[in-house]
Design a protein around this motif. Structure first.
Motif, PDB file in Angstrom:
ATOM      1  N   LYS A  57       0.841  -1.185   0.000  1.00  0.00           N
ATOM      2  CA  LYS A  57       0.000   0.000   0.000  1.00  0.00           C
ATOM      3  C   LYS A  57       0.884   1.245   0.000  1.00  0.00           C
ATOM      4  N   ALA A  58       0.501   2.248  -0.765  1.00  0.00           N
ATOM      5  CA  ALA A  58       1.293   3.471  -0.894  1.00  0.00           C
ATOM      6  C   ALA A  58       1.084   4.384   0.317  1.00  0.00           C
ATOM      7  N   THR A  59       1.902   5.407   0.405  1.00  0.00           N
ATOM      8  CA  THR A  59       1.782   6.417   1.455  1.00  0.00           C
ATOM      9  C   THR A  59       1.872   7.800   0.820  1.00  0.00           C
ATOM     10  N   ASN A  60       1.594   8.827   1.614  1.00  0.00           N
ATOM     11  CA  ASN A  60       1.636  10.208   1.124  1.00  0.00           C
ATOM     12  C   ASN A  60       2.464  11.081   2.047  1.00  0.00           C
ATOM     13  N   ILE A  61       3.050  12.115   1.480  1.00  0.00           N
ATOM     14  CA  ILE A  61       3.784  13.106   2.271  1.00  0.00           C
ATOM     15  C   ILE A  61       2.753  13.988   2.957  1.00  0.00           C
ATOM     16  N   THR A  62       2.864  14.124   4.278  1.00  0.00           N
ATOM     17  CA  THR A  62       1.925  14.959   5.019  1.00  0.00           C
ATOM     18  C   THR A  62       2.475  16.364   5.238  1.00  0.00           C
ATOM     19  N   ARG A  63       3.809  16.465   5.345  1.00  0.00           N
ATOM     20  CA  ARG A  63       4.409  17.771   5.617  1.00  0.00           C
ATOM     21  C   ARG A  63       5.823  17.822   5.065  1.00  0.00           C
ATOM     22  N   LEU A  64       6.181  18.969   4.519  1.00  0.00           N
ATOM     23  CA  LEU A  64       7.511  19.183   3.967  1.00  0.00           C
ATOM     24  C   LEU A  64       7.989  20.542   4.459  1.00  0.00           C
ATOM     25  N   THR A  65       9.013  20.561   5.301  1.00  0.00           N
ATOM     26  CA  THR A  65       9.496  21.820   5.860  1.00  0.00           C
ATOM     27  C   THR A  65      10.957  22.024   5.480  1.00  0.00           C
ATOM     28  N   SER A  66      11.335  23.287   5.306  1.00  0.00           N
ATOM     29  CA  SER A  66      12.722  23.578   4.952  1.00  0.00           C
ATOM     30  C   SER A  66      13.406  24.327   6.082  1.00  0.00           C
ATOM     31  N   ALA A  67      14.681  24.103   6.173  1.00  0.00           N
ATOM     32  CA  ALA A  67      15.533  24.805   7.126  1.00  0.00           C
ATOM     33  C   ALA A  67      16.807  25.171   6.362  1.00  0.00           C
ATOM     34  N   LYS A  68      17.831  25.565   7.072  1.00  0.00           N
ATOM     35  CA  LYS A  68      19.061  25.978   6.405  1.00  0.00           C
ATOM     36  C   LYS A  68      19.754  24.757   5.784  1.00  0.00           C
ATOM     37  N   LYS A  70      18.597  22.133   4.446  1.00  0.00           N
ATOM     38  CA  LYS A  70      18.007  20.807   4.671  1.00  0.00           C
ATOM     39  C   LYS A  70      16.491  20.889   4.591  1.00  0.00           C
ATOM     40  N   ILE A  71      15.880  19.736   4.368  1.00  0.00           N
ATOM     41  CA  ILE A  71      14.427  19.619   4.396  1.00  0.00           C
ATOM     42  C   ILE A  71      14.053  18.447   5.294  1.00  0.00           C
ATOM     43  N   THR A  72      12.886  18.570   5.904  1.00  0.00           N
ATOM     44  CA  THR A  72      12.355  17.489   6.721  1.00  0.00           C
ATOM     45  C   THR A  72      11.072  17.004   6.071  1.00  0.00           C
ATOM     46  N   SER A 104      14.902   1.870   6.209  1.00  0.00           N
ATOM     47  CA  SER A 104      14.666   0.426   6.321  1.00  0.00           C
ATOM     48  C   SER A 104      13.721   0.040   7.453  1.00  0.00           C
ATOM     49  N   LYS A 105      13.166   1.027   8.157  1.00  0.00           N
ATOM     50  CA  LYS A 105      12.226   0.725   9.244  1.00  0.00           C
ATOM     51  C   LYS A 105      10.864   1.313   8.891  1.00  0.00           C
ATOM     52  N   ASN A 106       9.819   0.527   9.021  1.00  0.00           N
ATOM     53  CA  ASN A 106       8.486   1.007   8.650  1.00  0.00           C
ATOM     54  C   ASN A 106       7.777   1.750   9.776  1.00  0.00           C
ATOM     55  N   LYS A 107       8.368   1.841  10.955  1.00  0.00           N
ATOM     56  CA  LYS A 107       7.756   2.545  12.077  1.00  0.00           C
ATOM     57  C   LYS A 107       8.110   4.035  12.094  1.00  0.00           C
ATOM     58  N   ILE A 108       9.071   4.439  11.267  1.00  0.00           N
ATOM     59  CA  ILE A 108       9.518   5.826  11.206  1.00  0.00           C
ATOM     60  C   ILE A 108       8.585   6.617  10.291  1.00  0.00           C
ATOM     61  N   SER A 109       8.326   7.881  10.638  1.00  0.00           N
ATOM     62  CA  SER A 109       7.449   8.701   9.796  1.00  0.00           C
ATOM     63  C   SER A 109       8.029  10.088   9.518  1.00  0.00           C
ATOM     64  N   ARG A 110       9.340  10.250   9.701  1.00  0.00           N
ATOM     65  CA  ARG A 110       9.982  11.549   9.460  1.00  0.00           C
ATOM     66  C   ARG A 110      11.451  11.327   9.135  1.00  0.00           C
ATOM     67  N   LYS A 111      11.957  12.127   8.193  1.00  0.00           N
ATOM     68  CA  LYS A 111      13.372  12.018   7.817  1.00  0.00           C
ATOM     69  C   LYS A 111      13.875  13.378   7.390  1.00  0.00           C
ATOM     70  N   SER A 112      15.085  13.737   7.834  1.00  0.00           N
ATOM     71  CA  SER A 112      15.737  14.978   7.418  1.00  0.00           C
ATOM     72  C   SER A 112      16.763  14.668   6.335  1.00  0.00           C
ATOM     73  N   ILE A 113      16.751  15.480   5.303  1.00  0.00           N
ATOM     74  CA  ILE A 113      17.718  15.343   4.215  1.00  0.00           C
ATOM     75  C   ILE A 113      18.591  16.581   4.252  1.00  0.00           C
ATOM     76  N   LYS A 114      19.909  16.375   4.431  1.00  0.00           N
ATOM     77  CA  LYS A 114      20.840  17.480   4.638  1.00  0.00           C
ATOM     78  C   LYS A 114      21.736  17.681   3.423  1.00  0.00           C
ATOM     79  N   LYS A 115      22.590  18.680   3.507  1.00  0.00           N
ATOM     80  CA  LYS A 115      23.580  19.031   2.482  1.00  0.00           C
ATOM     81  C   LYS A 115      22.922  19.386   1.146  1.00  0.00           C
TER      82      LYS A 115
END
Length: 150
Positions: A57-68, A70-72, A104-115
């Motif tokens: 089953k697919a999922t959707n992005i609920t929130r996309l925030t930007s910082a210096k 990086k994005i979360t 690799s974990k399905n219990k996580i619901s947030r990730k920060s992408i840096k650089k």
């Protein structure tokens, strides 16, 4: 889950359901590949096997925030029949030269992408995956969302 089966003869005419029987593999509730066997009868003879795939089953992005630089990315958790998530991000709306991040974990619901490059617009999308017998099965990509980096 049982997909609809349409059987055509060599002239591309649809056969009646009395000309064949359809049997499905057992356990078609989980993610993976399954086989459908079509056995012909009456004026027709022989058997044909076709495979179909059940995707997670697919999922959707609920929130996309930007910082210096990086994005979360936050998304709706999908724990049933999934092993993890794959996030794709790029500066192109068509995701040319996109980079992927695998969670690799399905219990996580947030990730920060840096650089990331500041003052650029990034497009992000996500999909789920499930590992079955060493093979990864992916859901469809979510709709893309964009954010401008500070």
């Amino acid at each position: 889950i049982e997909p609809a089966v349409i059987v055509l003869d060599s002239s591309q005419n649809q056969l009646r359901s009395t000309d064949y029987t359809v049997s499905y593999a057992k356990g078609q509730k989980k993610v993976g590949n399954y086989t459908v066997t079509i056995t012909f009868q009456g004026n027709y003879s022989g058997t044909v096997q076709k495979t179909f795939t059940i995707s997670p089953k697919a999922t959707n992005i609920t929130r996309l925030t930007s910082a210096k630089k990086k994005i979360t990315v936050s998304w709706k958790k999908q724990t049933a029949q999934t092993s993890g998530y794959q996030i794709q991000y790029a500066t192109s709306a068509k995701f040319k030269n996109a980079k992927k991040v695998t969670i690799s974990k399905n219990k996580i619901s947030r990730k920060s992408i840096k650089k990331l490059k500041s003052k650029k617009k990034y497009y992000v999308r996500i999909r789920t995956y499930k590992v079955v017998s060493g093979k990864k099965y992916y859901s469809k990509w979510s709709s893309k969302k964009s954010v401008k980096i500070r």
